[in-house]
Design a protein around this motif. Sequence first.
Motif, PDB file in Angstrom:
ATOM      1  N   GLU A  97       0.830  -1.202   0.000  1.00 27.93           N
ATOM      2  CA  GLU A  97       0.000   0.000   0.000  1.00 27.93           C
ATOM      3  C   GLU A  97       0.867   1.256   0.000  1.00 27.93           C
ATOM      4  O   GLU A  97       0.586   2.217  -0.728  1.00 27.93           O
ATOM      5  N   THR A 102      -3.273  -0.509  -4.772  1.00 29.60           N
ATOM      6  CA  THR A 102      -4.622  -0.336  -4.219  1.00 29.60           C
ATOM      7  C   THR A 102      -5.367  -1.660  -4.128  1.00 29.60           C
ATOM      8  O   THR A 102      -6.439  -1.725  -3.526  1.00 29.60           O
ATOM      9  N   ARG A 145      -9.426  -5.187  -2.894  1.00 32.81           N
ATOM     10  CA  ARG A 145      -8.843  -3.883  -2.649  1.00 32.81           C
ATOM     11  C   ARG A 145      -8.165  -3.903  -1.273  1.00 32.81           C
ATOM     12  O   ARG A 145      -8.643  -4.550  -0.343  1.00 32.81           O
TER      13      ARG A 145
END
Length: 200
Positions: A97, A102, A145
């Motif tokens: 991250e 993402t 995600r």
Amino acid sequence: MVRFGKGDPRVGADALSCVAAVDDDGRLVGGVRVHHGVEGELPSEIHLRSPHVASAVARARARGEAVAELSGAWVAPHWRGRHLVTVLVVAGIAAAETLGATALLGSCSDRLTGTYERCGYRWRREQPLADVPLPGVTSYYSLDRIEAFHQREARLTRALRSLRQELGSTPERIPEPVLRACVDQLGLRLFEPAMLSPEA
């Protein structure tokens, strides 16, 4: 640790990072690779050879996701059974991250699904991949995600937030006090004296 990322032409020119664990004597005792899927294929795209995986990654990228993958997690034999792999994977999620990912692709055999589920992975069990990548092995894949990892469980949310903040300011090293706090947040026993003894 980085042999796969450097040697397979299908990975392309993508950057490769790693999260490494060293002991008090500076010896490497564990690690995990962070593949940044920009130009080449990610490890699971290559090894699973699955249209389900390829189409899932394509859809995510079409939505604008920056898809990365953690791969090659390993722990030195004398550190196994101490939850180090869990700490490495959680730190790897935070590192991915921090580096701009993402979304995270992941895959593993049915033998290891529980280990990664504790780190926030959720396998697409409705699409088992039988005899992949080897005969007699069933693999599963995950694509979520990174935001979803933060929302799995409170303990994981706290640990990821702490690691993300630390890596944002000092990306080369996670100080031991921060690491110990994250281990406590995750409810692990990595630093307990009994776990650190030669007999553990």
